[in-house]
Design an enzyme around this catalytic site. Structure first.
Site, PDB file in Angstrom:
ATOM      1  N   THR A 117      -6.031 -31.591  -6.915  1.00  0.00           N
ATOM      2  CA  THR A 117      -6.495 -30.504  -7.784  1.00  0.00           C
ATOM      3  C   THR A 117      -7.160 -30.972  -9.088  1.00  0.00           C
ATOM      4  OG1 THR A 117      -4.908 -28.959  -6.896  1.00  0.00           O
ATOM      5  CG2 THR A 117      -5.692 -28.494  -9.102  1.00  0.00           C
ATOM      6  N   ASP A 139      -8.479 -22.897  -4.816  1.00  0.00           N
ATOM      7  CA  ASP A 139      -7.642 -24.079  -4.653  1.00  0.00           C
ATOM      8  C   ASP A 139      -7.197 -24.231  -3.185  1.00  0.00           C
ATOM      9  OD1 ASP A 139      -5.631 -26.113  -5.101  1.00  0.00           O
ATOM     10  OD2 ASP A 139      -5.495 -25.425  -7.179  1.00  0.00           O
ATOM     11  N   LYS A 171      -2.988 -22.281 -12.776  1.00  0.00           N
ATOM     12  CA  LYS A 171      -2.644 -23.676 -13.083  1.00  0.00           C
ATOM     13  C   LYS A 171      -3.365 -24.116 -14.363  1.00  0.00           C
ATOM     14  CE  LYS A 171      -2.161 -25.393  -8.336  1.00  0.00           C
ATOM     15  NZ  LYS A 171      -2.705 -26.329  -7.339  1.00  0.00           N
ATOM     16  N   ASP A 172      -2.651 -24.768 -15.267  1.00  0.00           N
ATOM     17  CA  ASP A 172      -3.298 -25.243 -16.496  1.00  0.00           C
ATOM     18  C   ASP A 172      -4.486 -26.153 -16.192  1.00  0.00           C
ATOM     19  OD1 ASP A 172      -2.022 -27.970 -16.204  1.00  0.00           O
ATOM     20  OD2 ASP A 172      -0.211 -26.824 -16.602  1.00  0.00           O
ATOM     21  N   ASP A 228     -11.344 -27.167  -4.681  1.00  0.00           N
ATOM     22  CA  ASP A 228     -11.031 -28.452  -5.333  1.00  0.00           C
ATOM     23  C   ASP A 228     -10.613 -29.505  -4.312  1.00  0.00           C
ATOM     24  OD1 ASP A 228      -8.741 -27.044  -4.719  1.00  0.00           O
ATOM     25  OD2 ASP A 228      -7.645 -27.737  -6.478  1.00  0.00           O
TER      26      ASP A 228
HETATM   27 ZN   LIG Z   1      -2.279 -28.727  -3.520  1.00  0.00          ZN
END
Ligand SMILES: [Zn+2]
Length: 555
Positions: A89, A48, A171-172, A362
């Site tokens: 994201t 990320d 993160k989900d 992402d």
């Molecule tokens: Zn961010």
């Protein structure tokens, strides 16, 4: 006696292990066969907020078993970009795995204003499902807002649901969207005072035993310790000074400088949520991914499995400290070690050459504009309050009504269609009047009406990226593009979202089964990844994929 017995037992023991993991000799003899066969496991890794230049900037601090192993054994697409706006994201993870853009998969932001139900929605939120593994509502997640399939979905269909898909991320949305619609499971991290991996009833009614066991061990507690740099901070010459005015930091500590006593800081910073925002969040993600590998017996038969891992902590650290910070550098040096640990486990449990890994991001992120400004690069911050006031005054004067604006979010304006109709106004005219007004405002670089996005074919530049991010059903009436390096954000830390290279240029590495060794500077796009995986597996493309299989990386 004992001295003679122990080595003998050890030999038997080792022999049994190698039997269980397909003997080395047999694998080598069948080399040509193995190479042409499909991977038993595809591991997708999304880091990320990883910028491409972290690979080159921190290269001399990396070991040989992580990022550099992927580069040295696999294929490096050095000029890989996101091909749409906004670079967030939710859309990022959806695009990597579906091979298409928000225009088609419909994930137009992390949150967006839903025109039909007239309220803001979350990309992975789902009120129809319940949390599993927590009493908090944080488990109410599913991929139902994503309209197209992932390559994992296509693999599930191809293998008559025998090939598994598991998604793992703090993160989900980093777990749910990559895992797709047919996933066996997606797991994400519940912080606060819980520190557990959780899921939703979209996938299961109860956590499997291996997840319960993992949570019960509370191994996550071991990371509530000191966070200091892995190596001597004075050797971190590839990032800015530790003490500067461009970094956020944690509550309860005056300066954003190493070391951080996480056990002391945890109470003021959300309990276990604090770990998400440190390098250790990636380590606990790796721990859980390794548990999933074992618990789900991934890559143990001839139906290809997919493990989608997303490392979220890199994003939290970047947002807090900025892309040029010592904290970001240390987070990547430590992530490199976690990757090495992951690859070693894959070698041992699935077997070298039996699995394929890709690694990308992402989205990337901008240098802190306050820092850029200090070194004379045009950059800055948008004054949203001033813009809002000016714009409302314009609407009041022009239409005797400022209620025509229903919502402003993600640089888009949503108009009240009913009201426009009731006032006898023409929607296109109102959109164009707003375009002509907003383009005169400070630091707004471009403005487009939805009508233009629908009716014009843009082929290059930011316009083309906006169009690929524009979803006719879900996007707003007017789209605003700030000047390069101007952001809506606080004056410390980095963010992302634009179509400029600092947000679009991300790593793309492949290695393992079916992957050539090499590198390219030819431009590749994020939507090429899923089609490349489909080609590697010999399965259908995700149903909305617009990217192309990267022939150059495939054997
Ligand atoms: Zn961010």
């Amino acid at each position: 006696m004992l001295n003679n017995t122990v080595p003998f037992l050890l030999i038997i023991f080792l022999f049994n292990i190698s039997q269980a993991q397909r003997p080395q000799v047999k694998r080598q003899q069948a080399k040509t066969e193995t190479l042409s066969a499909k991977p038993k496991l595809v591991v997708g890794i999304v880091v990320d907020q990883m910028r491409y230049d972290y690979l080159t900037r921190f290269e001399n601090k990396f070991g040989t078993g992580g990022f550099m192993r992927m580069i040295n054994e696999g294929f490096n697409c050095k000029n890989n970009h996101f091909n749409y706006v906004p670079t967030y994201t939710g859309p990022g993870h959806a695009s990597v795995y579906t091979g298409t853009t928000p225009k088609y998969h419909g994930i137009i932001g992390n949150n967006w204003y839903d025109k039909e139900i007239k309220t803001s929605v979350y990309c992975a939120g789902d009120d129809e499902v319940q949390s599993v593994g927590t009493s908090a509502s944080s488990g109410q997640m599913s991929p139902h807002r994503m309209k197209t399939t992932t390559f994992g979905d296509e693999n599930r269909l191809f293998t008559q649901m025998r090939g598994k898909t598991i998604g793992v991320s703090i993160k989900d949305r980093g777990a749910v969207l990559p895992a797709g619609h047919t996933a066996n499971a997606a797991y994400w991290f519940q912080g606060k005072d819980e520190g557990n991996w959780i899921s939703s009833t979209f996938y299961m009614n109860d956590l499997p035993k291996w997840v319960k066991d993992f949570n019960a061990e509370k191994s996550v507690s071991k990371y509530l310790t000191e966070w200091n740099t892995l190596y001597d901070i004075n050797t971190y010459t590839e990032s800015g000074s530790d003490l500067n005015t461009f970094e956020g930091g944690f509550k309860g500590k005056e300066t954003a400088t190493f070391p951080y006593q996480l056990d002391v800081l945890k109470d003021e910073n959300g309990g276990y949520d604090l770990l998400k925002a440190t390098a250790y969040g990636n380590s606990l993600t790796t721990d859980f991914a390794l548990a999933a590998l074992k618990g789900e017996q991934l890559g143990q038969d001839n139906d290809t499995d997919v493990l989608a891992v997303s490392y979220s902590s890199t994003d939290y650290v970047g947002h807090n400290f900025g892309v040029n910070s010592k904290e970001v550098q240390d987070t990547y040096i430590r992530l490199d070690k976690d990757l090495e640990r992951l690859f070693n486990a894959l070698d041992a449990q699935v077997g070298k050459g039996n699995y394929t890994v890709f690694l990308t991001a992402d989205h990337a992120a901008i240098d802190v504009p306050a820092y850029l400004k200090s070194v004379k690069i045009p950059s800055g911050y948008l004054d949203n309050r001033k813009t809002k006031k000016q714009f409302e005054a314009f609407m009041e004067i022009t239409y005797k009504d400022s209620d025509l604006i229903e919502n402003v979010s993600n640089n888009q304006i949503f108009l009240n269609r009913e009201k426009i109709k009731a006032l006898g106004l023409n929607l296109t005219d109102v959109q164009n009047a707003i375009v002509n007004e907003l383009i005169t405002y400070d630091h707004i670089d471009k403005v487009y009406a939805a009508t233009t996005m629908r009716s014009t074919q843009f082929t290059i530049g930011i316009e083309a990226l906006l169009q690929k991010g524009f979803n006719q059903k879900r996007s707003g009436d007017v789209i605003i593009v700030p000047e390069p390096a101007f952001i809506s954000y606080h004056k410390t830390g980095s963010t992302h979202g634009s179509g400029l290279n600092y947000d679009t240029h991300v790593p793309l590495l492949f290695f393992g089964n079916g992957i050539k060794h090499g590198q390219t500077l030819q431009k590749t796009e994020i939507t090429d990844i899923a089609p490349t995986m489909s080609a590697l597996l010999g399965i259908s493309l995700p149903n909305g994929a617009i990217g192309k299989p990267l022939e150059i990386v495939l054997e």
